[in-house]
Scaffold this active site. Structure first.
Site, PDB file in Angstrom:
ATOM      1  N   ASP B 231      24.158 -14.764   9.817  1.00  0.00           N
ATOM      2  CA  ASP B 231      24.918 -15.550  10.804  1.00  0.00           C
ATOM      3  C   ASP B 231      25.943 -14.643  11.483  1.00  0.00           C
ATOM      4  O   ASP B 231      26.707 -13.962  10.821  1.00  0.00           O
ATOM      5  CB  ASP B 231      25.636 -16.703  10.080  1.00  0.00           C
ATOM      6  CG  ASP B 231      26.020 -17.831  11.021  1.00  0.00           C
ATOM      7  OD1 ASP B 231      26.244 -17.552  12.209  1.00  0.00           O
ATOM      8  OD2 ASP B 231      26.090 -18.982  10.562  1.00  0.00           O
ATOM      9  N   HIS B 329      16.463 -21.597  17.505  1.00  0.00           N
ATOM     10  CA  HIS B 329      17.918 -21.519  17.642  1.00  0.00           C
ATOM     11  C   HIS B 329      18.344 -20.189  18.263  1.00  0.00           C
ATOM     12  O   HIS B 329      19.228 -20.161  19.131  1.00  0.00           O
ATOM     13  CB  HIS B 329      18.561 -21.687  16.259  1.00  0.00           C
ATOM     14  CG  HIS B 329      20.054 -21.658  16.267  1.00  0.00           C
ATOM     15  ND1 HIS B 329      20.813 -22.708  16.734  1.00  0.00           N
ATOM     16  CD2 HIS B 329      20.940 -20.694  15.883  1.00  0.00           C
ATOM     17  CE1 HIS B 329      22.101 -22.403  16.626  1.00  0.00           C
ATOM     18  NE2 HIS B 329      22.203 -21.185  16.107  1.00  0.00           N
TER      19      HIS B 329
END
Lengths: 421, 421
Positions: B231, B329
């Protein structure tokens, strides 16, 4: 980006960016007078290419005489939870579950991924001192038809008048304690343990805790709790002659043969002790020190010395009163005042945000270890329950008592000697 | 005590037990092939006699061009909370509060105790990279009669169709972000900030979070979230030419003079994004990678390379479909797909036990920083809201937008240029 932020970034990169392939050593020298770190630790199986720092690479063995997580130094993050066996699940399902859990614990504590469908949360991290510890509650033995093997030491604890226990967050058939020096490694283990439970067991309660991060303090000083008190000073030390005897069940003790499966094990008392921090913080430093009986900053007894100096319980002050008050927590909990009762306290702090009363829902996940709760926790708590000045500032909200079997031998799973003995 | 536990204890003591008085250097050599750590860091004012490790001694400056906690590397523990000014409190009380908070932040970030009645929770610890960051919400300006100085960038965010926002955990007059690499240091700061609020402000909401501990991973790799995903890969880097312009408000920009107090500041969007982890974990690895558009283990795009390789959004697979799916995403959030919109994401993970639905109440305290939310968060979230495959597995539960003023100059408090300008 400010200059200081840059400094931090550089020194952290230096800390992490240790050099070389597995087993090789590297030296990263700082130019700004910061830290220099040399690491000779091999990357773990789940790690990437580089080497890990001491914190990341620290690994605790799953197999051994004792389960890990009892004498292991306090870890920065913890998850403590209890499960109940599902309706219909008995001894067979419990044995299969303990086998699954043990294999997961073994792998994760070695820094490996779970055997199937690993969530990936701990990928590229080392084992970070991960420990997973398993115990059995009183009700486990009915569910599995093993009441004949249930030790008397697992009998329910007596009631204490100041207890405010929530049964939903107390007891349970099975107990699991997870600790690690990294929050993601600990959460990874939590998810794997929960997944392993499958249809055999359901989470009854679950609590999260924390302790100091490695390196946060200068010395291996005893930890502090959220009241700011030095905590754990009187813990028995592994170097003491009677440490083993007090904390662990003898391998071949005088007990009945049907309890032999607990030889080398220990009993854990687990209590969620909420601290009424708003009330506590309203007390002056002097008042707090009278409640505890110790100097807040150093942890030394009010009768002088350093943290490890013995309390002078007979010392009278110029006002004619005992320097350590009659109801001071340190006096009442002193082993000398409890027939030498000793337990190994190994807690986590907890903070679950703000409670309904607007005060912090925070305190201590009290976990203590002993060979016999009736000689460890119970006599001390009985005295504290009656006369401890600290009790006005704390609230015992949950309680559990668990039989924690010895560590598994190679090829064994935790509790195998109970479940297949 | 098992052999491995002893090893851990020794290596931890070695890590902590660095040698010598302030400024001196010491070398602790391991005999077991473990870590060797040399430290030349002076003990901090609140420290005891020894020296601190790099983790404990790391200190972030309070004063500077920017507030700390924006470009500071991720910290292991965080508390994020909002306050509302108390009824009757206005500009004067807000100014006094910001002055108190700034003094507390300055002292604690330097490893000192609070000015009055310190709780002692962080005694004998170093500053541990503590940062305390302050911001103002939209409603702050009405309460203080300063609406003329409220920048348009603070206008409420648009509604997103997938939002499930709890107003009680959203917005607020004042916002505080606390981060540190030690849980007790962070909690100490939280308590001090809450106490400083006194009668002037009340906690509106409060959340706790965590990230990796320093040293848990081998390399300065991008962090992982609780889904196990790498992330933050596409975060703008301070080394990039337009980093300052994208993340911070220009010191003397083209805006109206009444907003000049924000020059050098930034806007924070704060969202509690719950992850539906039980659902996520039911997906196969291949399914998860299709949702994200990246390799889970390495973070590399499905079109190949390493974590930092650019996505090849045009690449077609043997099945005639885009290798990175249209709703992946990574595709939808890619800066190239959003007119170069960029924000600096600096989140914490959260885990608040088990939710009412029995699943973990866990996810991401999403915090992103930008010079203008309408060019950072908003366009990206608008696209994600419509077509992100990930949205089936997450739920935005709260939202806040805050104007975070520049760092204070020596002698200044945070927000002084607004409140006294």
């Amino acid at each position: 980006m400010t200059e200081s932020n840059t400094d931090i970034e550089i020194s952290r990169r230096r800390l992490l960016g240790t050099v070389g392939a597995a087993g090789a050593t590297g030296l990263a020298l700082g130019a700004t007078g910061g830290a220099l770190v040399q690491s000779a630790i091999a990357a773990t199986p789940s790690g990437g290419t580089g080497s890990l720092s001491a914190v990341g690479a620290a690994r605790v063995a799953f197999h051994g005489e004792r389960q890990a997580g009892i004498t292991t130094p306090l870890q920065a993050k913890g998850h403590v939870l209890a499960f109940d066996l599902a309706p219909g699940a008995g001894r067979k399902e419990a044995a299969a579950l303990m086998r699954r859990w043990s294999e997961t614990a073994r792998r994760l504590m070695a820094g490996e991924t779970a055997a199937t469908a690993d969530t990936g949360i701990a990928l590229d991290a080392g084992p970070c001192s991960l420990t997973v510890t398993f115990g059995f509650g009183h009700s486990f033995f009915e569910r599995t038809g093993l009441t004949a093997r249930r030790p008397a030491a697992l009998d329910p604890l007596p009631d204490f008048s100041s207890d405010r226990l929530d049964p939903q967050r107390s007891n349970g058939d099975l107990w699991v304690q997870i600790g690690a020096d990294d929050g993601l490694v600990a959460f990874h283990a939590l998810r794997a343990i929960q997944k392993d439970a499958g249809d055999a067991a359901r989470v009854r309660w679950q609590m999260d805790g924390f302790n100091r991060s490695p390196g946060a303090t200068a010395s291996p000083m005893t930890s502090r709790n959220l009241m700011g008190q030095v905590d754990g000073t009187n813990n028995p030390k592994p170097s003491e002659a009677d440490f083993e005897k007090r904390i662990f069940v003898p391998a071949a003790g005088p007990g009945p043969a049907e309890h032999a499966w607990m030889g080398g094990g220990s009993y854990a008392v687990v209590r969620r002790i909420r601290m009424l921090l708003d009330e506590w913080d309203k007390q002056s430093l002097a008042q707090q020190e009278q409640v505890i009986g110790r100097n807040k900053a150093t942890g030394a007894p009010l009768t002088g010395g350093s943290e490890t100096t013995a309390l002078d319980l007979d010392k009278i002050g110029p006002d004619g009163k005992a320097v350590i008050p009659a109801n001071a927590h340190a006096r009442i909990s002193a082993p000398a005042q409890n027939g030498g009762a000793a337990m190994l306290r190994r807690p986590f702090s907890f903070h679950d945000g703000t409670a309904e009363d607007g005060a912090p829902d925070a305190g201590l996940l009290f976990i203590c270890w002993q060979a016999d709760p009736l000689r460890g926790f119970v006599p001390v708590q009985r005295k504290l329950d009656r006369g401890d000045a600290l009790s006005a500032f704390i609230r015992h909200e949950s309680s559990g008592l668990y039989a924690v079997p010895p560590g598994p031998r190679d090829g064994e799973y935790v509790g195998q000697r109970l479940l297949e003995g």
